[in-house]
Motif scaffolding. Structure first.
Motif, PDB file in Angstrom:
ATOM      1  N   GLU A 182     -41.063  50.617  24.677  1.00 30.39           N
ATOM      2  CA  GLU A 182     -42.116  49.336  24.640  1.00 30.39           C
ATOM      3  C   GLU A 182     -42.262  48.769  25.885  1.00 30.39           C
ATOM      4  O   GLU A 182     -43.441  48.417  26.237  1.00 30.39           O
ATOM      5  CB  GLU A 182     -41.607  48.378  23.424  1.00 30.39           C
ATOM      6  N   GLN A 183     -41.152  48.819  26.700  1.00 30.05           N
ATOM      7  CA  GLN A 183     -41.572  48.048  28.046  1.00 30.05           C
ATOM      8  C   GLN A 183     -42.184  49.219  29.045  1.00 30.05           C
ATOM      9  O   GLN A 183     -42.683  48.648  29.978  1.00 30.05           O
ATOM     10  CB  GLN A 183     -39.935  48.013  28.737  1.00 30.05           C
ATOM     11  N   ALA A 184     -41.899  50.512  28.914  1.00 35.84           N
ATOM     12  CA  ALA A 184     -42.765  51.417  29.726  1.00 35.84           C
ATOM     13  C   ALA A 184     -44.268  51.493  29.302  1.00 35.84           C
ATOM     14  O   ALA A 184     -45.302  51.909  30.093  1.00 35.84           O
ATOM     15  CB  ALA A 184     -42.200  52.818  29.723  1.00 35.84           C
ATOM     16  N   GLY A 185     -44.379  51.207  28.211  1.00 39.36           N
ATOM     17  CA  GLY A 185     -45.829  51.361  27.600  1.00 39.36           C
ATOM     18  C   GLY A 185     -46.548  52.828  27.462  1.00 39.36           C
ATOM     19  O   GLY A 185     -47.525  52.898  27.468  1.00 39.36           O
ATOM     20  N   VAL A 186     -45.258  53.729  26.784  1.00 41.37           N
ATOM     21  CA  VAL A 186     -45.667  54.843  26.543  1.00 41.37           C
ATOM     22  C   VAL A 186     -45.501  55.194  25.067  1.00 41.37           C
ATOM     23  O   VAL A 186     -44.690  54.326  24.684  1.00 41.37           O
ATOM     24  CB  VAL A 186     -45.166  55.743  27.549  1.00 41.37           C
ATOM     25  N   SER A 187     -45.841  56.489  24.704  1.00 40.83           N
ATOM     26  CA  SER A 187     -45.604  56.645  23.389  1.00 40.83           C
ATOM     27  C   SER A 187     -44.077  56.960  22.957  1.00 40.83           C
ATOM     28  O   SER A 187     -43.556  57.474  24.083  1.00 40.83           O
ATOM     29  CB  SER A 187     -46.355  57.908  22.980  1.00 40.83           C
ATOM     30  N   ARG A 188     -43.668  57.006  22.048  1.00 44.56           N
ATOM     31  CA  ARG A 188     -42.384  57.327  21.630  1.00 44.56           C
ATOM     32  C   ARG A 188     -42.184  58.689  21.828  1.00 44.56           C
ATOM     33  O   ARG A 188     -40.934  59.038  22.023  1.00 44.56           O
ATOM     34  CB  ARG A 188     -42.008  56.879  20.091  1.00 44.56           C
ATOM     35  N   GLN A 189     -42.981  59.707  21.392  1.00 43.90           N
ATOM     36  CA  GLN A 189     -43.052  61.015  21.598  1.00 43.90           C
ATOM     37  C   GLN A 189     -42.720  61.510  23.098  1.00 43.90           C
ATOM     38  O   GLN A 189     -42.034  62.225  23.483  1.00 43.90           O
ATOM     39  CB  GLN A 189     -44.418  61.723  21.124  1.00 43.90           C
ATOM     40  N   ALA A 190     -43.666  60.581  24.055  1.00 39.00           N
ATOM     41  CA  ALA A 190     -43.246  60.910  25.364  1.00 39.00           C
ATOM     42  C   ALA A 190     -42.047  60.737  25.804  1.00 39.00           C
ATOM     43  O   ALA A 190     -41.371  61.289  26.658  1.00 39.00           O
ATOM     44  CB  ALA A 190     -44.287  60.069  26.098  1.00 39.00           C
ATOM     45  N   VAL A 191     -41.450  59.540  25.494  1.00 43.63           N
ATOM     46  CA  VAL A 191     -39.978  58.985  25.840  1.00 43.63           C
ATOM     47  C   VAL A 191     -39.124  60.155  25.271  1.00 43.63           C
ATOM     48  O   VAL A 191     -38.087  60.558  26.000  1.00 43.63           O
ATOM     49  CB  VAL A 191     -39.714  57.548  25.185  1.00 43.63           C
ATOM     50  N   TYR A 192     -39.234  60.627  23.881  1.00 41.89           N
ATOM     51  CA  TYR A 192     -38.359  61.446  23.337  1.00 41.89           C
ATOM     52  C   TYR A 192     -38.350  62.865  24.092  1.00 41.89           C
ATOM     53  O   TYR A 192     -37.502  63.375  24.532  1.00 41.89           O
ATOM     54  CB  TYR A 192     -38.787  61.738  21.923  1.00 41.89           C
ATOM     55  N   ARG A 193     -39.623  63.292  24.528  1.00 40.40           N
ATOM     56  CA  ARG A 193     -39.848  64.501  25.352  1.00 40.40           C
ATOM     57  C   ARG A 193     -39.194  64.539  26.632  1.00 40.40           C
ATOM     58  O   ARG A 193     -38.509  65.247  27.124  1.00 40.40           O
ATOM     59  CB  ARG A 193     -41.316  65.008  25.476  1.00 40.40           C
ATOM     60  N   LEU A 194     -39.156  63.376  27.196  1.00 41.95           N
ATOM     61  CA  LEU A 194     -38.666  62.895  28.571  1.00 41.95           C
ATOM     62  C   LEU A 194     -37.170  63.061  28.581  1.00 41.95           C
ATOM     63  O   LEU A 194     -36.561  63.765  29.422  1.00 41.95           O
ATOM     64  CB  LEU A 194     -39.257  62.007  29.195  1.00 41.95           C
ATOM     65  N   LEU A 195     -36.605  62.512  27.788  1.00 44.95           N
ATOM     66  CA  LEU A 195     -35.246  62.355  27.428  1.00 44.95           C
ATOM     67  C   LEU A 195     -34.524  63.529  26.826  1.00 44.95           C
ATOM     68  O   LEU A 195     -33.301  63.938  27.066  1.00 44.95           O
ATOM     69  CB  LEU A 195     -34.843  61.094  26.864  1.00 44.95           C
ATOM     70  N   LYS A 196     -35.183  64.638  26.492  1.00 46.64           N
ATOM     71  CA  LYS A 196     -34.773  65.929  26.055  1.00 46.64           C
ATOM     72  C   LYS A 196     -35.214  67.009  27.174  1.00 46.64           C
ATOM     73  O   LYS A 196     -34.790  68.074  27.058  1.00 46.64           O
ATOM     74  CB  LYS A 196     -35.552  66.228  24.761  1.00 46.64           C
ATOM     75  N   GLY A 197     -35.740  66.627  28.247  1.00 50.40           N
ATOM     76  CA  GLY A 197     -35.790  67.363  29.251  1.00 50.40           C
ATOM     77  C   GLY A 197     -37.184  68.299  29.036  1.00 50.40           C
ATOM     78  O   GLY A 197     -37.375  69.335  30.095  1.00 50.40           O
ATOM     79  N   ASN A 198     -38.063  67.910  28.375  1.00 51.42           N
ATOM     80  CA  ASN A 198     -39.307  68.693  28.216  1.00 51.42           C
ATOM     81  C   ASN A 198     -40.404  68.016  29.026  1.00 51.42           C
ATOM     82  O   ASN A 198     -40.234  66.962  29.899  1.00 51.42           O
ATOM     83  CB  ASN A 198     -39.710  68.539  26.742  1.00 51.42           C
ATOM     84  N   ASP A 199     -41.451  68.876  29.364  1.00 49.07           N
ATOM     85  CA  ASP A 199     -42.441  68.197  30.194  1.00 49.07           C
ATOM     86  C   ASP A 199     -43.205  67.317  29.737  1.00 49.07           C
ATOM     87  O   ASP A 199     -43.439  67.002  28.620  1.00 49.07           O
ATOM     88  CB  ASP A 199     -43.572  69.798  30.334  1.00 49.07           C
ATOM     89  N   VAL A 200     -43.608  66.230  30.512  1.00 50.47           N
ATOM     90  CA  VAL A 200     -44.217  65.058  30.168  1.00 50.47           C
ATOM     91  C   VAL A 200     -44.958  64.762  31.763  1.00 50.47           C
ATOM     92  O   VAL A 200     -45.083  65.383  32.718  1.00 50.47           O
ATOM     93  CB  VAL A 200     -43.469  63.716  29.899  1.00 50.47           C
ATOM     94  N   GLN A 201     -45.990  63.796  31.462  1.00 50.27           N
ATOM     95  CA  GLN A 201     -46.974  63.630  32.548  1.00 50.27           C
ATOM     96  C   GLN A 201     -45.883  62.910  33.630  1.00 50.27           C
ATOM     97  O   GLN A 201     -45.300  61.879  33.178  1.00 50.27           O
ATOM     98  CB  GLN A 201     -48.210  62.656  32.145  1.00 50.27           C
ATOM     99  N   VAL A 202     -46.548  62.964  34.740  1.00 48.80           N
ATOM    100  CA  VAL A 202     -45.853  62.325  36.181  1.00 48.80           C
ATOM    101  C   VAL A 202     -46.077  60.701  35.588  1.00 48.80           C
ATOM    102  O   VAL A 202     -44.802  60.236  35.910  1.00 48.80           O
ATOM    103  CB  VAL A 202     -46.438  62.626  37.399  1.00 48.80           C
ATOM    104  N   SER A 203     -47.052  60.054  35.126  1.00 52.47           N
ATOM    105  CA  SER A 203     -47.281  58.804  34.773  1.00 52.47           C
ATOM    106  C   SER A 203     -46.381  58.394  33.886  1.00 52.47           C
ATOM    107  O   SER A 203     -45.643  57.097  34.008  1.00 52.47           O
ATOM    108  CB  SER A 203     -48.713  58.502  34.603  1.00 52.47           C
ATOM    109  N   THR A 204     -45.942  59.082  33.083  1.00 51.75           N
ATOM    110  CA  THR A 204     -44.938  58.625  32.011  1.00 51.75           C
ATOM    111  C   THR A 204     -43.477  58.715  32.528  1.00 51.75           C
ATOM    112  O   THR A 204     -42.646  57.674  32.474  1.00 51.75           O
ATOM    113  CB  THR A 204     -44.914  59.691  30.884  1.00 51.75           C
ATOM    114  N   LEU A 205     -43.012  59.581  33.413  1.00 51.07           N
ATOM    115  CA  LEU A 205     -41.889  59.780  34.287  1.00 51.07           C
ATOM    116  C   LEU A 205     -41.849  58.304  34.959  1.00 51.07           C
ATOM    117  O   LEU A 205     -41.007  57.855  35.068  1.00 51.07           O
ATOM    118  CB  LEU A 205     -41.809  60.887  35.047  1.00 51.07           C
TER     119      LEU A 205
END
Length: 124
Positions: A27-50
């Motif tokens: 919520e605070q980052a303003g990104v999707s739940r899936q994007a945060v899940y992927r990031l915290l699992k070490g999967n590829d995400v957009q740089v803006s999400t990171l």
């Protein structure tokens, strides 16, 4: 850090240190739940999400020359004997305050008593 999984482990450690749930981080980052899940699992995400997640976690993205990283083993994500290298065992995250403190101490020691003059290019 050299792998997406190591980055994910550091982000997860920072999230836990701040006491944030994954939902709050999302919520605070303003990104999707899936994007945060992927990031915290070490999967590829957009740089803006990171970058959005790092902003919430009060982290900066910095590039560190590998030679410096080898000279400062305190930058390592896990501590000796934490199980790194054991099959199936994930390294224990080190709190960012601990890493910063260790690096500050090392740098203070290098600058305080080095004794040898710093060589500069192009100057006698």
């Amino acid at each position: 850090m050299s792998t997406p999984l190591e980055l994910a482990q550091r982000l997860e450690a920072a999230r836990l240190a701040l006491g944030l749930t994954r939902q709050q981080l999302t919520e605070q980052a303003g990104v999707s739940r899936q994007a945060v899940y992927r990031l915290l699992k070490g999967n590829d995400v957009q740089v803006s999400t990171l970058l959005a997640v790092m902003e919430v976690l009060q982290l900066d993205l910095a590039t560190v020359p590998r030679a410096l990283q080898r000279a400062l083993p305190e930058l390592s994500l896990s501590e000796p004997g934490s199980g790194q290298g054991n099959a199936g065992a994930a390294p224990a995250p080190v709190a960012s305050a601990h890493v910063l403190s260790a690096v500050q101490q090392r740098l203070a020691g290098l600058t305080a008593g080095a004794g040898a003059p710093v060589k500069r290019r192009g100057r006698p």
